[in-house]
Design an enzyme around this catalytic site. Structure first.
Site, PDB file in Angstrom:
ATOM      1  N   HIS A  55      -8.148  -4.943  -0.823  1.00  0.00           N
ATOM      2  CA  HIS A  55      -7.032  -4.227  -0.227  1.00  0.00           C
ATOM      3  C   HIS A  55      -6.835  -4.686   1.216  1.00  0.00           C
ATOM      4  CE1 HIS A  55      -4.160  -0.959  -0.528  1.00  0.00           C
ATOM      5  NE2 HIS A  55      -4.409  -0.673   0.720  1.00  0.00           N
ATOM      6  N   ASP A  80      -9.962  -3.438  -5.191  1.00  0.00           N
ATOM      7  CA  ASP A  80      -9.075  -2.478  -4.539  1.00  0.00           C
ATOM      8  C   ASP A  80      -9.029  -1.217  -5.398  1.00  0.00           C
ATOM      9  OD1 ASP A  80      -6.997  -1.102  -3.364  1.00  0.00           O
ATOM     10  OD2 ASP A  80      -5.493  -2.660  -3.638  1.00  0.00           O
ATOM     11  N   SER A 118       0.833  -1.200   0.000  1.00  0.00           N
ATOM     12  CA  SER A 118       0.000   0.000   0.000  1.00  0.00           C
ATOM     13  C   SER A 118       0.875   1.260   0.000  1.00  0.00           C
ATOM     14  CB  SER A 118      -0.938  -0.071   1.218  1.00  0.00           C
ATOM     15  OG  SER A 118      -1.966   0.843   1.114  1.00  0.00           O
TER      16      SER A 118
END
Ligand SMILES: *[C@@H]1O[C@H](CO)[C@@H](O)[C@H](O)[C@H]1NC(C)=O
Ligand SMILES: *[C@@H]1O[C@H](CO)[C@@H](O)[C@H](O)[C@H]1NC(C)=O
Length: 395
Positions: free
Chosen positions: A373, A343, A189
């Site tokens: 995610h 995501d 991320s």
């Protein structure tokens, strides 16, 4: 029915209502997603409410509520865990206890959390680093870095870069018994964003003689210019990371001034002077058909140039690695990118893969059709495979 029964029924229904979210059929463990998402929902609502009342900044509340996941640096029977600083940046180092037969692989890991949250000490990150060190007989350096809203770009980037540069010194690698030819960088991320950014920066740094062998980017955030990609359009409310929060995290990376966030939500933050950059994030040319589907491309509308003058970071390649020109891409190590279907950051990763492939790189994209995610953050499972494959040979 007694009053108590009715009360329990009401609570049950409310809980069910709160936890239940409709999910696509192919999500692997829908109840697990719902269960992880429920506390996330509750704490974000508490944080939004506290901000609304003027009690505390949204991120500060989240930070406080999440800090209970920290675990101390405890060694176990197989791995020695220690805390130290690399170039004044606090890191956790995981060294296997078994006797080394030769120099070990080294993995520099950068945690996620939207440049605002997260810690190498979080239970899941500690668990992953420990497992990776043990299973791969690797030295894992899990770095921290200063976070927003107290610190903004480029502090996060610089902390990570300084720590990595320190690690890449011959004598530091020697102390930890790491093979200079088998060092990789990885992150998930916002950590994937930082990993991509530092890998690019290293290619142009004459001070650093030791090169990275791989970069492994786990659903990285890679661009701020276009907040209207198909993944943002399709999944604005998807559990674990909504568009609203992703935009908030991006804007907090640069400033606490909420006007940037507002402009980003309208996709009107990039001034006309920067329009030459749109080609780097043009999903109409960079996404395969599979991800484009029937979406029609609208070039983002231009905003006034005040925001970009005040907060130039969002147009900086160190914050948005997709903006790198081809020259910068050419020095990169082997790359491995993980994306998840559900995501909002999916298309960032896929576009980077296209750019690297167009540049002639052999690059490995692992796309998980049934994941969302955060599913992989700290779990370790797909990441071992990457490191195993790519860090094991000395070529
Ligand atoms: C340590 O390694 C042994 C042998 O691989 C394994 O059985 C054990 O579960 C490991 N311990 C921890 C805490 O991971
Ligand atoms: C984006 O790509 C499409 C198709 O390749 C092209 O027609 C369009 O002009 C491009 N727009 C920008 C802003 O680069």
């Amino acid at each position: 029915m007694g009053r108590k029964t009715i009360l329990f029924l009401i609570i049950g229904v409310l809980w069910g209502y709160y936890i239940y979210i409709p999910l696509p059929d192919n999500i692997e463990e829908p109840w697990k997603v719902m269960q992880t998402n429920t506390p996330v929902n509750i704490i974000t609502n508490v944080a939004l409410f506290a901000e609304l009342l003027g009690i505390s900044h949204f991120i500060d509340t989240l930070h406080f509520l999440m800090s209970f996941q920290d675990v101390p640096p405890t060694s176990d029977e197989n791995v020695t865990v220690l805390e130290t600083t690399f170039n004044k940046v606090p890191v956790r180092v995981y060294v296997p206890k078994r006797k080394a037969e030769m120099l070990r692989r080294g993995l520099f890991y950068i945690h996620g959390g939207g440049w605002c949250l997260g810690d190498a000490a979080f239970f899941n990150y500690d668990f992953m680093s420990r497992r990776t060190a043990d299973r791969l007989d690797a030295v894992v350096v899990s770095t921290n870095y200063r976070l927003a809203p107290k610190y903004h770009f480029p502090n996060q980037f610089e902390d990570v870069y300084n720590a990595l540069k320190w690690f890449l010194h011959q004598d530091v690698l020697e102390i930890y018994g790491v093979d200079p030819e088998r060092v990789g960088v990885s992150g998930d991320s916002a950590g994937g964003n930082l990993a991509a950014a530092v890998a690019q920066q290293l290619t142009e740094d004459p001070d650093v003689k030791i090169k990275l062998k791989i970069q492994s980017l786990i659903y990285p955030a890679l661009q701020t210019l276009d907040m209207d990609l198909p993944s943002y359009r399709e999944l604005p409310q998807f559990p674990m990371l909504t568009k609203q929060f992703m935009v908030r995290f991006w804007s907090e990376y640069f400033t606490t001034d909420r006007s940037l966030e507002k402009a980003m939500l309208l996709n009107q933050h990039v001034p006309v002077e920067a329009k030459h950059l749109f080609k780097f994030v043009n999903w109409s040319s960079l996404l395969p058909e599979k991800f484009k589907k029937r979406h029609s491309y609208n070039s983002p509308t231009h905003g006034n140039s005040d925001l970009a003058k005040k907060y130039p970071g969002f147009l900086d390649v160190r914050a948005a690695p997709l903006l790198a020109d081809d020259n910068k891409l050419s020095g990169l190590p082997r790359s491995y990118v993980i994306t998840c279907q559900y995501d909002v950051l999916r298309d960032d990763g896929v576009m980077y893969v296209t750019r690297l492939r167009n540049h002639g790189f052999k690059i490995f994209l692992q796309h998980y059709e049934s994941m969302c995610h955060w599913d992989l953050s700290g779990s370790g499972y797909p990441t071992y495979q990457t490191y195993q494959n790519w860090l094991h040979t000395r070529t």
